[in-house]
Scaffold this motif. Sequence first.
Motif, PDB file in Angstrom:
ATOM      1  N   ALA A  85     -22.734 -10.587  11.308  1.00  0.00           N
ATOM      2  CA  ALA A  85     -23.851 -11.374  10.956  1.00  0.00           C
ATOM      3  C   ALA A  85     -23.406 -12.925  11.422  1.00  0.00           C
ATOM      4  N   SER A  86     -22.335 -13.198  11.341  1.00  0.00           N
ATOM      5  CA  SER A  86     -22.223 -14.598  11.880  1.00  0.00           C
ATOM      6  C   SER A  86     -22.043 -14.680  13.479  1.00  0.00           C
ATOM      7  N   ASP A  87     -21.904 -13.534  14.111  1.00  0.00           N
ATOM      8  CA  ASP A  87     -21.997 -13.575  15.581  1.00  0.00           C
ATOM      9  C   ASP A  87     -23.499 -13.536  15.982  1.00  0.00           C
ATOM     10  N   TRP A  88     -24.340 -12.943  15.271  1.00  0.00           N
ATOM     11  CA  TRP A  88     -25.888 -12.842  15.414  1.00  0.00           C
ATOM     12  C   TRP A  88     -26.267 -14.266  15.008  1.00  0.00           C
ATOM     13  N   MET A  89     -25.999 -14.940  14.179  1.00  0.00           N
ATOM     14  CA  MET A  89     -26.431 -16.271  13.765  1.00  0.00           C
ATOM     15  C   MET A  89     -26.064 -17.164  14.889  1.00  0.00           C
ATOM     16  N   GLU A  90     -24.616 -17.040  15.301  1.00  0.00           N
ATOM     17  CA  GLU A  90     -24.426 -18.151  16.426  1.00  0.00           C
ATOM     18  C   GLU A  90     -25.269 -18.325  17.713  1.00  0.00           C
ATOM     19  N   THR A  91     -25.923 -17.195  18.024  1.00  0.00           N
ATOM     20  CA  THR A  91     -26.742 -16.942  19.218  1.00  0.00           C
ATOM     21  C   THR A  91     -28.038 -17.870  19.026  1.00  0.00           C
ATOM     22  N   TYR A  92     -28.371 -18.260  17.566  1.00  0.00           N
ATOM     23  CA  TYR A  92     -29.513 -18.914  17.317  1.00  0.00           C
ATOM     24  C   TYR A  92     -29.094 -20.337  17.063  1.00  0.00           C
ATOM     25  N   ARG A  93     -27.852 -20.662  16.700  1.00  0.00           N
ATOM     26  CA  ARG A  93     -27.248 -21.827  16.522  1.00  0.00           C
ATOM     27  C   ARG A  93     -27.514 -22.751  17.533  1.00  0.00           C
ATOM     28  N   ALA A  94     -27.153 -22.535  18.634  1.00  0.00           N
ATOM     29  CA  ALA A  94     -27.266 -23.206  20.001  1.00  0.00           C
ATOM     30  C   ALA A  94     -28.826 -23.625  20.283  1.00  0.00           C
ATOM     31  N   PHE A  95     -29.699 -22.725  20.048  1.00  0.00           N
ATOM     32  CA  PHE A  95     -31.005 -23.134  20.103  1.00  0.00           C
ATOM     33  C   PHE A  95     -31.530 -23.983  19.010  1.00  0.00           C
ATOM     34  N   TRP A  96     -31.081 -23.922  17.882  1.00  0.00           N
ATOM     35  CA  TRP A  96     -31.552 -24.959  16.864  1.00  0.00           C
ATOM     36  C   TRP A  96     -30.698 -26.332  17.218  1.00  0.00           C
ATOM     37  N   GLU A  97     -29.549 -26.349  17.556  1.00  0.00           N
ATOM     38  CA  GLU A  97     -28.937 -27.651  18.007  1.00  0.00           C
ATOM     39  C   GLU A  97     -29.623 -28.261  19.045  1.00  0.00           C
ATOM     40  N   GLU A  98     -30.207 -27.506  20.181  1.00  0.00           N
ATOM     41  CA  GLU A  98     -30.920 -28.021  21.144  1.00  0.00           C
ATOM     42  C   GLU A  98     -32.185 -28.484  20.963  1.00  0.00           C
ATOM     43  N   SER A  99     -33.094 -27.871  19.956  1.00  0.00           N
ATOM     44  CA  SER A  99     -34.336 -28.115  19.309  1.00  0.00           C
ATOM     45  C   SER A  99     -34.050 -29.338  18.687  1.00  0.00           C
ATOM     46  N   PHE A 100     -32.769 -29.734  17.722  1.00  0.00           N
ATOM     47  CA  PHE A 100     -32.774 -30.834  16.828  1.00  0.00           C
ATOM     48  C   PHE A 100     -32.513 -31.973  17.847  1.00  0.00           C
ATOM     49  N   ASP A 101     -31.753 -31.822  18.871  1.00  0.00           N
ATOM     50  CA  ASP A 101     -31.474 -32.953  19.852  1.00  0.00           C
ATOM     51  C   ASP A 101     -32.652 -33.327  20.538  1.00  0.00           C
ATOM     52  N   ARG A 102     -33.549 -32.530  20.905  1.00  0.00           N
ATOM     53  CA  ARG A 102     -34.920 -32.900  21.719  1.00  0.00           C
ATOM     54  C   ARG A 102     -35.722 -33.511  20.533  1.00  0.00           C
ATOM     55  N   LEU A 103     -35.737 -33.371  19.411  1.00  0.00           N
ATOM     56  CA  LEU A 103     -36.655 -34.009  18.172  1.00  0.00           C
ATOM     57  C   LEU A 103     -36.042 -35.231  18.214  1.00  0.00           C
ATOM     58  N   ASP A 104     -34.853 -35.388  17.943  1.00  0.00           N
ATOM     59  CA  ASP A 104     -34.334 -36.561  17.724  1.00  0.00           C
ATOM     60  C   ASP A 104     -34.398 -37.685  18.877  1.00  0.00           C
ATOM     61  N   GLU A 105     -34.574 -37.085  20.353  1.00  0.00           N
ATOM     62  CA  GLU A 105     -34.815 -38.003  21.410  1.00  0.00           C
ATOM     63  C   GLU A 105     -36.122 -38.493  21.377  1.00  0.00           C
ATOM     64  N   TYR A 106     -37.024 -37.453  20.866  1.00  0.00           N
ATOM     65  CA  TYR A 106     -38.540 -37.748  20.829  1.00  0.00           C
ATOM     66  C   TYR A 106     -38.846 -38.850  19.824  1.00  0.00           C
ATOM     67  N   LEU A 107     -38.482 -38.591  18.652  1.00  0.00           N
ATOM     68  CA  LEU A 107     -38.441 -39.453  17.380  1.00  0.00           C
ATOM     69  C   LEU A 107     -37.929 -41.051  17.853  1.00  0.00           C
ATOM     70  N   LYS A 108     -36.671 -41.037  18.692  1.00  0.00           N
ATOM     71  CA  LYS A 108     -36.422 -42.312  19.072  1.00  0.00           C
ATOM     72  C   LYS A 108     -37.262 -42.866  20.033  1.00  0.00           C
ATOM     73  N   SER A 109     -37.879 -41.983  21.085  1.00  0.00           N
ATOM     74  CA  SER A 109     -38.792 -42.650  21.820  1.00  0.00           C
ATOM     75  C   SER A 109     -40.129 -43.095  21.552  1.00  0.00           C
ATOM     76  N   VAL A 110     -40.689 -42.504  20.221  1.00  0.00           N
ATOM     77  CA  VAL A 110     -41.676 -42.842  19.644  1.00  0.00           C
ATOM     78  C   VAL A 110     -41.542 -44.148  18.818  1.00  0.00           C
ATOM     79  N   THR A 111     -40.457 -44.343  18.349  1.00  0.00           N
ATOM     80  CA  THR A 111     -39.891 -45.433  17.609  1.00  0.00           C
ATOM     81  C   THR A 111     -39.789 -46.584  18.425  1.00  0.00           C
ATOM     82  N   ALA A 112     -39.294 -46.508  19.530  1.00  0.00           N
ATOM     83  CA  ALA A 112     -39.035 -47.514  20.494  1.00  0.00           C
ATOM     84  C   ALA A 112     -40.376 -47.864  20.984  1.00  0.00           C
TER      85      ALA A 112
END
Length: 121
Positions: free
Chosen positions: A81-108
């Motif tokens: 189960a952990s291995d299965w979830m791990e494949t999606y962890r990278a996706f979510w981290e990248e998605s959150f990083d992109r969201l963070d960058e977007y929010l910083k640009s909108v705020t700027a």
Amino acid sequence: MQDHLSQTFAALADPTRRAILARLSKGEANVSDLAEPFLKDMSLPAVTKHLKVLEKAGLITRGREAQWRPCKLNGIALREASDWMETYRAFWEESFDRLDEYLKSVTAKKNAKGKKHGRQK
């Protein structure tokens, strides 16, 4: 017929079963010891049903030694189960990083626009 991973997640969905797994992470225990914390709210047969679900999902193994019924955690099913979830962890981290960058640009942009019009916070 359910696949093994579905059985694992269905078993993990219940807080009683997760509590049983947490207890077994400290070492093997017999059915009576595992049931004891739950007996105020449920019967021994109900706890036994939870153990059967965990066993069917492969999350625990149950033995038989005379009158003692030891239960042990089976880490392999949890690892799957952990291995299965791990494949999606990278996706979510990248998605959150992109969201963070977007929010910083909108705020700027908002801050730059405010300064341009003489409105500063």
